[in-house]
Enzyme design. Sequence first.
Site, PDB file in Angstrom:
ATOM      1  N   LYS A 128      48.927  -2.330  45.321  1.00 27.26           N
ATOM      2  CA  LYS A 128      48.056  -1.692  45.669  1.00 27.26           C
ATOM      3  C   LYS A 128      47.974  -0.162  45.025  1.00 27.26           C
ATOM      4  CE  LYS A 128      44.261  -1.775  48.418  1.00 27.26           C
ATOM      5  NZ  LYS A 128      43.479  -2.919  48.961  1.00 27.26           N
ATOM      6  N   ASP A 168      38.380  -1.247  45.930  1.00 25.17           N
ATOM      7  CA  ASP A 168      38.698  -0.835  47.514  1.00 25.17           C
ATOM      8  C   ASP A 168      37.759   0.389  47.686  1.00 25.17           C
ATOM      9  OD1 ASP A 168      40.792  -1.688  49.626  1.00 25.17           O
ATOM     10  OD2 ASP A 168      40.663   0.208  50.097  1.00 25.17           O
TER      11      ASP A 168
HETATM   12  P1  NDP Z   1      33.314   1.234  50.210  1.00 19.70           P
HETATM   13  O1  NDP Z   1      33.829   2.367  49.645  1.00 19.70           O
HETATM   14  O2  NDP Z   1      32.308   0.481  49.725  1.00 19.70           O
HETATM   15  O3  NDP Z   1      32.859   1.352  51.759  1.00 19.70           O
HETATM   16  C1  NDP Z   1      33.914   2.173  52.748  1.00 19.70           C
HETATM   17  C2  NDP Z   1      32.863   2.345  53.915  1.00 19.70           C
HETATM   18  O4  NDP Z   1      33.798   2.620  55.339  1.00 19.70           O
HETATM   19  C3  NDP Z   1      31.729   3.515  53.900  1.00 19.70           C
HETATM   20  O5  NDP Z   1      30.713   3.050  54.902  1.00 19.70           O
HETATM   21  C4  NDP Z   1      32.566   4.633  54.322  1.00 19.70           C
HETATM   22  O6  NDP Z   1      31.690   5.672  54.806  1.00 19.70           O
HETATM   23  C5  NDP Z   1      33.562   3.948  55.542  1.00 19.70           C
HETATM   24  N1  NDP Z   1      34.688   4.599  55.781  1.00 19.70           N
HETATM   25  C6  NDP Z   1      35.732   4.928  54.611  1.00 19.70           C
HETATM   26  N2  NDP Z   1      36.612   5.659  55.114  1.00 19.70           N
HETATM   27  C7  NDP Z   1      36.047   6.154  56.337  1.00 19.70           C
HETATM   28  C8  NDP Z   1      36.686   6.905  57.369  1.00 19.70           C
HETATM   29  N3  NDP Z   1      37.981   7.570  57.066  1.00 19.70           N
HETATM   30  N4  NDP Z   1      36.179   7.060  58.514  1.00 19.70           N
HETATM   31  C9  NDP Z   1      34.821   6.628  58.648  1.00 19.70           C
HETATM   32  N5  NDP Z   1      34.497   5.660  57.645  1.00 19.70           N
HETATM   33  C10 NDP Z   1      34.983   5.543  56.643  1.00 19.70           C
HETATM   34  O7  NDP Z   1      34.773   0.380  50.708  1.00 19.70           O
HETATM   35  P2  NDP Z   1      34.741  -1.358  51.016  1.00 19.70           P
HETATM   36  O8  NDP Z   1      33.524  -1.627  51.667  1.00 19.70           O
HETATM   37  O9  NDP Z   1      35.418  -2.040  49.691  1.00 19.70           O
HETATM   38  O10 NDP Z   1      36.150  -1.135  52.120  1.00 19.70           O
HETATM   39  C11 NDP Z   1      36.153  -1.185  53.414  1.00 19.70           C
HETATM   40  C12 NDP Z   1      37.200  -1.681  54.043  1.00 19.70           C
HETATM   41  O11 NDP Z   1      37.388  -3.142  53.539  1.00 19.70           O
HETATM   42  C13 NDP Z   1      38.592  -0.959  53.512  1.00 19.70           C
HETATM   43  O12 NDP Z   1      39.565  -0.959  54.683  1.00 19.70           O
HETATM   44  C14 NDP Z   1      39.173  -1.716  52.299  1.00 19.70           C
HETATM   45  O13 NDP Z   1      40.543  -1.634  52.335  1.00 19.70           O
HETATM   46  C15 NDP Z   1      38.790  -3.233  53.193  1.00 19.70           C
HETATM   47  N6  NDP Z   1      38.660  -4.373  51.930  1.00 19.70           N
HETATM   48  C16 NDP Z   1      37.842  -4.257  50.849  1.00 19.70           C
HETATM   49  C17 NDP Z   1      37.878  -5.337  49.860  1.00 19.70           C
HETATM   50  C18 NDP Z   1      37.105  -5.318  48.913  1.00 19.70           C
HETATM   51  O14 NDP Z   1      36.911  -6.265  48.243  1.00 19.70           O
HETATM   52  N7  NDP Z   1      36.514  -4.176  48.524  1.00 19.70           N
HETATM   53  C19 NDP Z   1      38.631  -6.748  50.259  1.00 19.70           C
HETATM   54  C20 NDP Z   1      39.265  -6.464  51.621  1.00 19.70           C
HETATM   55  C21 NDP Z   1      39.343  -5.316  52.427  1.00 19.70           C
HETATM   56  P3  NDP Z   1      31.820   7.162  53.938  1.00 19.70           P
HETATM   57  O15 NDP Z   1      30.561   6.586  52.795  1.00 19.70           O
HETATM   58  O16 NDP Z   1      31.108   7.991  54.777  1.00 19.70           O
HETATM   59  O17 NDP Z   1      32.917   7.443  53.461  1.00 19.70           O
HETATM   60  O1  2IT Z   2      42.172  -5.201  50.374  1.00 20.25           O
HETATM   61  C1  2IT Z   2      41.706  -6.041  49.158  1.00 20.25           C
HETATM   62  O2  2IT Z   2      42.245  -7.130  49.498  1.00 20.25           O
HETATM   63  C2  2IT Z   2      41.024  -5.470  48.391  1.00 20.25           C
HETATM   64  N1  2IT Z   2      40.654  -4.341  48.147  1.00 20.25           N
HETATM   65  C3  2IT Z   2      40.748  -6.378  47.216  1.00 20.25           C
HETATM   66  C4  2IT Z   2      42.097  -6.437  46.118  1.00 20.25           C
HETATM   67  C5  2IT Z   2      41.527  -7.353  45.015  1.00 20.25           C
HETATM   68  O3  2IT Z   2      42.318  -7.471  44.198  1.00 20.25           O
HETATM   69  O4  2IT Z   2      40.408  -7.972  44.720  1.00 20.25           O
END
Ligand code: NDP
Ligand code: 2IT
Length: 447
Positions: A128, A168
């Site tokens: 990561k 992420d």
């Molecule tokens: P994005 O940046 O697309 O969206 C993040 C969302 O979460 C936004 O709505 C954001 O709000 C909110 N958020 C982030 N930080 C905070 C905080 N500290 N408090 C409250 N709200 C918060 O990210 P993703 O959708 O990609 O990721 C969301 C989660 O999913 C994370 O935990 C990530 O690690 C996990 N994840 C992502 C994957 C991927 O493929 N993208 C795969 C697996 C897991 P705001 O805009 O106000 O910051």
């Molecule tokens: O938390 C996760 O699994 C991710 N942000 C996706 C990682 C990836 O390599 O697609």
Amino acid sequence: MGMKKFAEEILAMVAARNPAEPEFLQAVHEVLESIEPVIEKRPEIAKLKIVERIVEPERQVMFRVPWVNDAGEVQVNRGFRVQFNSALGPYKGGLRFHPSVNLGIIKFLGFEQVFKNALTGTPIGGGKGGSDFDPKGKSDMEVMRFCQSFMNELFRHIGPDTDVPAGDIGVGAREIGFLFGQYKKLTNTFNGVLTGKGIGYGGSLVRKEATGYGLVYFTTRMLEARKTDWKNKTVVISGSGNVAIYAVEKAQSLGAKVVALSDSNGYIYDPDGIKLDTVKRIKEVERGRIKEYIADHPKAEYHEGCKGIWTIPCDVALPCATQNELDGKDAEILVRNKCIAVAEGANMPSTPEAVKVFLDAGVSFGPAKAANAGGVATSALEMSQNSMRMSWPFEEVDMRLRQIMDGIYKQCDQAAEAYGAKGNLVIGANIAGFLRVADAMLAQGLV
Ligand code: NDP
Ligand code: 2IT
């Protein structure tokens, strides 16, 4: 030595060696607790110090990221890449750009990634990275200059057979594009060094949708185990980013009514069901705030502060924002409101207290490293397509994603039962993921 003592001793060692990293300790604690029965059954794991080795990243890189903002001022951020474990394949895992990023956060995410990636059954290790850079309010050109500077250091540590980053929080298609462009420029190579690329230059269909879709596919299995499905279920989803949006899309297509979404400022409640087109426009096109939804849908409510979202009565809750966003009190409210299933789209969104409340109350609980593995699994499919210089149609990738999520559910369910914790997917995911990594490490010797 009693097994409880074994886990406690390792945890104390990890705490002493990694001070001020509460999230990393939290992630390690949960895995150590779960794998106690495995340690008992497999003495070679203790003898060859597999657990002591698995909690220590293979390599950690921290670097300076200097860049110039639109006002011509020099900015300095910190970059990270933690290459946690390569027993199963090249390091694989996302990059997070968020002001809260520090080494402990990246280590917790990297540690979780190792077991998540193992569960997918695809050949990827765990890593990561990220930065404390805040993309919010920055211009495209500022984001580009930051990404270029970030890659000016990162490129020497990664490669399609070494370490393959992706997105992420705060890193989506725009950032991956800028990072890829700079990597290509620096190395004079065009390869699959990053995933989540644009479809036009090596990206995979379904990668954008994969984490949210995969989360819903996994939850479908959880609901099936309770002899029910998505039809007419009221669903609360936190966040409104990549994971949340595509979880809404898939859940709605299966007949669910999603009534709430949030961002870090507050949450919206739309009793008629969220209109996803509006959310996509606000979040994907305009990069706006979730409260703007109300302008288009005056019957919906906006509430400041994101915690209140868990007070909305629902059948299914999918936390898709960030770590520790759902605590014990929130969990108690969800249980009182008769929520039957919780699956984690975000990484470690539920505190340990919340997880305990759900498990004790008989709520079906899908832990992050199983439930949100669809994103990284589809990244692995992107790597395969890049290696073959081919691209599969949407339906084919989606079918493989579905098969992988079904496989993860089955593994977790079976491991839980085999180790005397029937129905506990937390224990099942940790044991099944750990065993895959441990067996590969045992086979590869002391490296
Ligand atoms: P994005 O940046 O697309 O969206 C993040 C969302 O979460 C936004 O709505 C954001 O709000 C909110 N958020 C982030 N930080 C905070 C905080 N500290 N408090 C409250 N709200 C918060 O990210 P993703 O959708 O990609 O990721 C969301 C989660 O999913 C994370 O935990 C990530 O690690 C996990 N994840 C992502 C994957 C991927 O493929 N993208 C795969 C697996 C897991 P705001 O805009 O106000 O910051
Ligand atoms: O938390 C996760 O699994 C991710 N942000 C996706 C990682 C990836 O390599 O697609």
